[in-house]
Design an enzyme around this catalytic site. Structure first.
Site, PDB file in Angstrom:
ATOM      1  N   ARG A   1       0.841  -1.216   0.000  1.00 52.98           N
ATOM      2  CA  ARG A   1       0.000   0.000   0.000  1.00 52.98           C
ATOM      3  C   ARG A   1       0.872   1.261   0.000  1.00 52.98           C
ATOM      4  O   ARG A   1       1.930   1.282   0.636  1.00 52.98           O
ATOM      5  CB  ARG A   1      -0.942  -0.024   1.216  1.00 52.98           C
ATOM      6  CG  ARG A   1      -1.969  -1.148   1.087  1.00 52.98           C
ATOM      7  CD  ARG A   1      -2.900  -1.196   2.259  1.00 52.98           C
ATOM      8  NE  ARG A   1      -3.758  -0.031   2.321  1.00 52.98           N
ATOM      9  CZ  ARG A   1      -4.582   0.227   3.325  1.00 52.98           C
ATOM     10  NH1 ARG A   1      -4.646  -0.606   4.352  1.00 52.98           N
ATOM     11  NH2 ARG A   1      -5.335   1.298   3.311  1.00 52.98           N
TER      12      ARG A   1
ATOM     13  N   ASP B   1     -15.214   3.577   4.107  1.00 50.94           N
ATOM     14  CA  ASP B   1     -15.166   2.149   4.458  1.00 50.94           C
ATOM     15  C   ASP B   1     -16.516   1.455   4.242  1.00 50.94           C
ATOM     16  O   ASP B   1     -16.606   0.232   4.336  1.00 50.94           O
ATOM     17  CB  ASP B   1     -14.716   1.972   5.911  1.00 50.94           C
ATOM     18  CG  ASP B   1     -13.261   2.407   6.097  1.00 50.94           C
ATOM     19  OD1 ASP B   1     -12.508   2.433   5.102  1.00 50.94           O
ATOM     20  OD2 ASP B   1     -12.882   2.730   7.233  1.00 50.94           O
TER      21      ASP B   1
HETATM   22  C1  S3P Z   1      -8.898   5.647   8.943  1.00 48.46           C
HETATM   23  C2  S3P Z   1      -9.003   6.445   7.838  1.00 48.46           C
HETATM   24  C3  S3P Z   1      -9.484   5.972   6.524  1.00 48.46           C
HETATM   25  C4  S3P Z   1     -10.202   4.631   6.635  1.00 48.46           C
HETATM   26  C5  S3P Z   1      -9.465   3.668   7.516  1.00 48.46           C
HETATM   27  C6  S3P Z   1      -9.303   4.227   8.922  1.00 48.46           C
HETATM   28  C7  S3P Z   1      -8.393   6.221  10.190  1.00 48.46           C
HETATM   29  O1  S3P Z   1      -8.380   5.822   5.662  1.00 48.46           O
HETATM   30  O2  S3P Z   1     -10.388   4.082   5.359  1.00 48.46           O
HETATM   31  O3  S3P Z   1     -10.166   2.445   7.599  1.00 48.46           O
HETATM   32  O4  S3P Z   1      -8.570   5.624  11.263  1.00 48.46           O
HETATM   33  O5  S3P Z   1      -7.799   7.323  10.143  1.00 48.46           O
HETATM   34  P1  S3P Z   1      -7.768   7.067   4.836  1.00 48.46           P
HETATM   35  O6  S3P Z   1      -7.369   8.089   5.818  1.00 48.46           O
HETATM   36  O7  S3P Z   1      -6.577   6.521   4.123  1.00 48.46           O
HETATM   37  O8  S3P Z   1      -8.855   7.506   3.904  1.00 48.46           O
END
Ligand code: S3P
Length: 430
Positions: A124, A316
């Site tokens: 990733r 999500d």
């Molecule tokens: C999260 C942010 C989101 C989400 C992840 C949890 C977090 O990702 O998809 O499951 O806890 O800050 P991104 O910040 O990459 O969008």
């Protein structure tokens, strides 16, 4: 590798208290570890991802009491400058939040750490975090110029930067907010589309030098954080599977209690309502996180459009929304969601392959999909692609089948965010 078979069709009936919120549980450990004195939490999410964060801080010398199954943790905070170099590299499993946000904290430490993870996590993209942290003064090495783990990070003398969070990523924002606590001058982050704001709420409660100014978040060097004593709200992203299941199946009736209703997380509710769902939301607490009750009655839904501005509030929940859209009347369109392609798996592809295998009509777009609704779904074999939310969405898809069963392969990944998911599904389904 385990597989689970869910027979269809089915309804959802009953009351459900979701497990602790994943995003808040990660941050609870981080803030507890970095504050002065003892913090205690109840309803902590005992899933693999959050336990990865917990173990990372243990490896850096933080004592944490946790009796498995209790949901209770007590963290003996070491203060912002009390972490110690770990003896070996830190393994973070599947957890993107652990890796990205931790990097912001490590940027402020005077020692070197290597972070790694499973094959999904090590593929990733990380440059979204490592680039701005390098600009602040951290030394970071990793494959492809710091884009892929294993990533080695040595904290430096940091200086504040101005940063435009154009990806609307809460992980990136949170990493920079943590780094800003160690940096000289101001660290300013601009968000034109708001992402989840749990870190900001923690910073405020901890008494950090932090303020919101319009679209800007401004953090400055901070010496001390206050400890926390809190119950972690239920995870709306876990509840989403049952909320959507109930909303789209006539005859269902579900009450979700103690669920986080932070508006940066409730895009799912707004979209389901647009699709014609019967949902009632009651806020019972507003501070430090909005919390409350969601009541859902099942009915036939209709298609809708979701575009860029709404994505961070339901990022999500898109896999489960795609499931609802496949069986709703009419066409749906999701756009501006290219970030879905770099989640635990490419979730546009995983959901298209799986739902189409059951009879749905989902066409992939680079940044989303078109879904021709009204499909009649029949049983079949699908795979999680190693992604927890794909697995759970396909289990819920089984409830909408005309006939047959869905065999989901590779379901161990569900334990990363919702270990009791299949038990809850068995309890709530009728
Ligand atoms: C999260 C942010 C989101 C989400 C992840 C949890 C977090 O990702 O998809 O499951 O806890 O800050 P991104 O910040 O990459 O969008």
């Amino acid at each position: 590798m385990s597989s689970v078979t869910v027979s269809g069709p089915g309804l959802i009936q009953g009351t459900f208290i979701p497990p602790g919120d994943k995003s808040i549980s990660h941050r609870a450990v981080m803030f507890g570890a970095l504050s002065d004195g003892e913090s205690s939490y109840t309803h902590f999410l005992e899933a693999e991802d959050c336990l990865s964060t917990l173990e990372a801080f243990r490896a850096m010398g933080v004592s944490i009491d946790h009796k498995k199954g209790s949901g209770k943790i007590t963290i003996h905070g070491v203060g912002l400058r009390g972490l110690k170099a770990p003896e070996r590299e830190i393994y973070l499993g599947n957890s993107g939040t652990s890796m990205r946000v931790l990097m912001g904290i490590l940027a402020g430490q005077k020692f070197e750490v290597t972070l790694t993870g499973d094959p999904s996590l090590t593929s990733r993209p990380m440059r979204r975090v490592t680039d701005p942290l390098k600009k602040m003064g951290a030394q970071i090495k990793g494959k492809d110029n710091g884009n892929f783990a294993p990533i080695t990070i040595r904290g430096g003398k940091l200086k504040g930067i101005d940063f435009d969070n154009h990806l609307a990523s809460a992980q990136v924002k949170s990493a920079l907010l943590f780094a800003g606590l160690y940096a000289e001058g101001q660290t300013k982050i601009r968000e034109t589309i708001s992402s989840r704001d749990h870190t900001e709420r923690f910073l405020q409660s901890a008494g950090a030098s932090f303020k919101r100014a319009g679209q800007w978040l401004v953090v400055e060097k901070t010496e001390h954080l206050k400890p926390f004593h809190a119950e972690i709200p239920g995870d709306i992203s876990a509840a989403a599977f049952f909320i959507t299941a109930a909303a789209m199946t006539r005859g269902s009736s579900l009450t979700v209690e103690k669920v986080c209703l932070n508006p940066t997380r409730t895009g799912l509710i707004r979209v389901l309502e647009r699709m014609g769902a019967s949902i009632q939301t009651t806020v019972t607490q507003t501070d430090p996180e909005p919390l409350g009750i969601i009541q859902v009655q099942g009915r036939k839904l209709k298609g809708t459009r979701i575009s860029k501005d709404e994505i961070p509030s339901l990022i999500d929940e898109l896999p489960i929304l795609m499931t609802a859209m496949a069986v709703a009347e009419g066409e749906s369109l999701i756009s501006g969601a290219e970030e879905l392609r770099v989640k635990e798996t490419d979730r546009i592809h995983s959901m298209a392959v799986n739902l189409n295998r059951l009879g749905a009509q989902l066409e992939e777009l680079p940044d989303g999909c078109i879904i021709r609704g009204g499909a009649k779904l029949y049983g079949g074999k699908v795979t999680s692609f190693g992604d927890h939310r794909t697995a759970m969405s396909m289990a819920i898809a089984a409830l909408t089948l005309e006939a047959g069963e869905v065999v989901i392969e590779d379901t161990d990944c569900v334990a990363t965010s919702f270990p009791s998911f299949f038990d809850e599904l068995n309890r709530l389904r009728k």
